[in-house]
Design a protein around this motif. Sequence first.
Motif, PDB file in Angstrom:
ATOM      1  N   ILE A 130      10.644   3.441 -67.765  1.00 55.86           N
ATOM      2  CA  ILE A 130      10.937   4.190 -66.537  1.00 55.86           C
ATOM      3  C   ILE A 130       9.755   5.078 -66.174  1.00 55.86           C
ATOM      4  N   TYR A 131       9.213   5.781 -67.179  1.00 57.69           N
ATOM      5  CA  TYR A 131       8.053   6.639 -66.913  1.00 57.69           C
ATOM      6  C   TYR A 131       6.899   5.809 -66.347  1.00 57.69           C
ATOM      7  N   LYS A 132       6.666   4.636 -66.941  1.00 54.19           N
ATOM      8  CA  LYS A 132       5.565   3.790 -66.491  1.00 54.19           C
ATOM      9  C   LYS A 132       5.805   3.283 -65.072  1.00 54.19           C
ATOM     10  N   ALA A 133       7.064   2.959 -64.760  1.00 45.02           N
ATOM     11  CA  ALA A 133       7.386   2.487 -63.414  1.00 45.02           C
ATOM     12  C   ALA A 133       7.133   3.585 -62.376  1.00 45.02           C
ATOM     13  N   ILE A 134       7.512   4.814 -62.708  1.00 43.79           N
ATOM     14  CA  ILE A 134       7.272   5.927 -61.774  1.00 43.79           C
ATOM     15  C   ILE A 134       5.779   6.193 -61.638  1.00 43.79           C
ATOM     16  N   GLU A 135       5.061   6.101 -62.751  1.00 44.93           N
ATOM     17  CA  GLU A 135       3.604   6.284 -62.697  1.00 44.93           C
ATOM     18  C   GLU A 135       2.950   5.206 -61.832  1.00 44.93           C
ATOM     19  N   LEU A 136       3.424   3.959 -61.956  1.00 42.38           N
ATOM     20  CA  LEU A 136       2.900   2.885 -61.117  1.00 42.38           C
ATOM     21  C   LEU A 136       3.216   3.145 -59.652  1.00 42.38           C
ATOM     22  N   PHE A 137       4.422   3.624 -59.396  1.00 41.93           N
ATOM     23  CA  PHE A 137       4.813   3.946 -58.021  1.00 41.93           C
ATOM     24  C   PHE A 137       3.912   5.029 -57.435  1.00 41.93           C
ATOM     25  N   SER A 138       3.553   6.002 -58.272  1.00 46.49           N
ATOM     26  CA  SER A 138       2.749   7.128 -57.786  1.00 46.49           C
ATOM     27  C   SER A 138       1.316   6.721 -57.463  1.00 46.49           C
ATOM     28  N   ASN A 188       2.189   2.185 -55.088  1.00 51.51           N
ATOM     29  CA  ASN A 188       3.507   2.056 -54.481  1.00 51.51           C
ATOM     30  C   ASN A 188       3.744   0.660 -53.915  1.00 51.51           C
ATOM     31  N   ASP A 189       2.801   0.144 -53.155  1.00 51.63           N
ATOM     32  CA  ASP A 189       2.973  -1.140 -52.472  1.00 51.63           C
ATOM     33  C   ASP A 189       3.018  -2.313 -53.451  1.00 51.63           C
ATOM     34  N   GLU A 190       2.516  -2.121 -54.649  1.00 49.19           N
ATOM     35  CA  GLU A 190       2.423  -3.223 -55.609  1.00 49.19           C
ATOM     36  C   GLU A 190       3.505  -3.192 -56.675  1.00 49.19           C
ATOM     37  N   LEU A 191       4.391  -2.196 -56.638  1.00 49.51           N
ATOM     38  CA  LEU A 191       5.342  -2.015 -57.735  1.00 49.51           C
ATOM     39  C   LEU A 191       6.229  -3.243 -57.944  1.00 49.51           C
ATOM     40  N   GLU A 192       6.774  -3.785 -56.875  1.00 58.98           N
ATOM     41  CA  GLU A 192       7.654  -4.955 -57.019  1.00 58.98           C
ATOM     42  C   GLU A 192       6.882  -6.143 -57.587  1.00 58.98           C
ATOM     43  N   LYS A 193       5.676  -6.369 -57.113  1.00 59.24           N
ATOM     44  CA  LYS A 193       4.859  -7.486 -57.618  1.00 59.24           C
ATOM     45  C   LYS A 193       4.563  -7.303 -59.105  1.00 59.24           C
ATOM     46  N   LEU A 194       4.201  -6.098 -59.492  1.00 61.25           N
ATOM     47  CA  LEU A 194       3.836  -5.846 -60.882  1.00 61.25           C
ATOM     48  C   LEU A 194       5.011  -6.054 -61.828  1.00 61.25           C
ATOM     49  N   ILE A 195       6.212  -5.628 -61.406  1.00 62.52           N
ATOM     50  CA  ILE A 195       7.376  -5.709 -62.295  1.00 62.52           C
ATOM     51  C   ILE A 195       8.065  -7.066 -62.210  1.00 62.52           C
ATOM     52  N   VAL A 196       8.268  -7.584 -60.986  1.00 56.44           N
ATOM     53  CA  VAL A 196       9.032  -8.823 -60.825  1.00 56.44           C
ATOM     54  C   VAL A 196       8.150 -10.065 -60.967  1.00 56.44           C
ATOM     55  N   ALA A 197       7.087 -10.134 -60.182  1.00 57.38           N
ATOM     56  CA  ALA A 197       6.243 -11.339 -60.187  1.00 57.38           C
ATOM     57  C   ALA A 197       5.348 -11.407 -61.426  1.00 57.38           C
ATOM     58  N   LEU A 242       7.296  14.315 -56.610  1.00 61.52           N
ATOM     59  CA  LEU A 242       7.431  13.423 -57.766  1.00 61.52           C
ATOM     60  C   LEU A 242       6.125  12.676 -58.025  1.00 61.52           C
ATOM     61  N   ILE A 243       5.473  12.222 -56.967  1.00 60.94           N
ATOM     62  CA  ILE A 243       4.187  11.534 -57.119  1.00 60.94           C
ATOM     63  C   ILE A 243       3.160  12.466 -57.754  1.00 60.94           C
ATOM     64  N   ASN A 260       1.164  12.294 -61.537  1.00 62.35           N
ATOM     65  CA  ASN A 260      -0.295  12.243 -61.575  1.00 62.35           C
ATOM     66  C   ASN A 260      -0.840  13.408 -62.388  1.00 62.35           C
ATOM     67  N   THR A 261       0.076  14.088 -63.089  1.00 61.67           N
ATOM     68  CA  THR A 261      -0.271  15.210 -63.957  1.00 61.67           C
ATOM     69  C   THR A 261      -0.067  14.773 -65.395  1.00 61.67           C
ATOM     70  N   ASN A 262      -0.796  15.369 -66.317  1.00 66.37           N
ATOM     71  CA  ASN A 262      -0.658  15.030 -67.732  1.00 66.37           C
ATOM     72  C   ASN A 262       0.575  15.723 -68.298  1.00 66.37           C
ATOM     73  N   LEU A 263       1.715  15.031 -68.244  1.00 59.70           N
ATOM     74  CA  LEU A 263       2.986  15.621 -68.648  1.00 59.70           C
ATOM     75  C   LEU A 263       3.303  15.323 -70.111  1.00 59.70           C
ATOM     76  N   SER A 264       3.984  16.269 -70.757  1.00 56.95           N
ATOM     77  CA  SER A 264       4.486  16.021 -72.111  1.00 56.95           C
ATOM     78  C   SER A 264       5.719  15.133 -72.016  1.00 56.95           C
ATOM     79  N   LEU A 265       6.105  14.518 -73.139  1.00 54.57           N
ATOM     80  CA  LEU A 265       7.308  13.688 -73.164  1.00 54.57           C
ATOM     81  C   LEU A 265       8.527  14.511 -72.783  1.00 54.57           C
ATOM     82  N   GLN A 266       8.623  15.734 -73.286  1.00 50.75           N
ATOM     83  CA  GLN A 266       9.773  16.579 -72.971  1.00 50.75           C
ATOM     84  C   GLN A 266       9.844  16.849 -71.478  1.00 50.75           C
ATOM     85  N   SER A 267       8.696  17.088 -70.838  1.00 46.18           N
ATOM     86  CA  SER A 267       8.686  17.331 -69.395  1.00 46.18           C
ATOM     87  C   SER A 267       9.142  16.100 -68.631  1.00 46.18           C
ATOM     88  N   LYS A 268       8.695  14.909 -69.073  1.00 42.95           N
ATOM     89  CA  LYS A 268       9.123  13.671 -68.420  1.00 42.95           C
ATOM     90  C   LYS A 268      10.634  13.493 -68.564  1.00 42.95           C
TER      91      LYS A 268
END
Length: 257
Positions: free
Chosen positions: A25-33, A36-45, A80-81, A85-93
């Motif tokens: 989930i974290y990686k998907a949000i990072e990819l979206f940030s 954004n336009d490529e998220l569906e291609k990256l995950i589905v295709a 959210l974007i 794009n910030t260096n977040l800790s796991l707890q913050s995520k």
Amino acid sequence: MNGRILNNYNTDINIIGSIPDYELIYKAIELFSTKNDELEKLIVADNQFDFRTEKSRKRFLSAVYSAFLNFNSSTHKELLIQLFNTNLSLQSKQMILFWQFSFTNQLFYEITKNVFIKSYFSGRVSLPKDDVVAFIKEIISQTPELKDLWSEITINTIASKYLTMLKKLNLVDGTSKKTFKHIQLSNEELLIFIYFVKTLEPENPNILNSKYIDFSFVSKDSFLNKAKQLAKKELFEMSYNGEQLKIELNQAYQGIS
């Protein structure tokens, strides 16, 4: 941006609670940030996350959009974007996922506010599944359209997956019996929370009266004291007249330097 914040009940809790590794989930949000336009291609295709079937990829993508990439304004989306794009800790995520799902999902919000947080602040040690089941049944009794939609199995699954989510977000511990963990936000996380609330309730002059204030897991007195400390770092402007705590954000979220 689809503006579906807190406006109907669904069973997204079951899907999100079934995701085995929240790092996806974290990686998907990072990819979206960033893409954004490529998220569906990256995950589905391209199957970047190595799901076994295309159906499971699409199910994951749909759940992430509904639960976490669902915004009530462009400002909310930009926040959210910026966060991812910030260096977040796991707890913050983990806290961001918890807050964002609380903001976007009515059922998760109501169970959390009326069962989890109420029990947490009452000093109870554990959160029984039966309490969650009872509250869902109370919602159904007041929402006629749900009576023919959610069977006993569905209700029990929602309650189980809700508790599973809390464990994966490091808010409770245990296997069959979920016990409360001591939740203490860092200064960075409290700042993130303030940005979220100000973004979602821009017209509310008093953050202490926010519908989300208890989701900070901080008493109102402690919240006020911590906000004063953050204001000294010139992260925002605040004023307090004994009743109203007014906070004005001066800039987009940049974290605590």
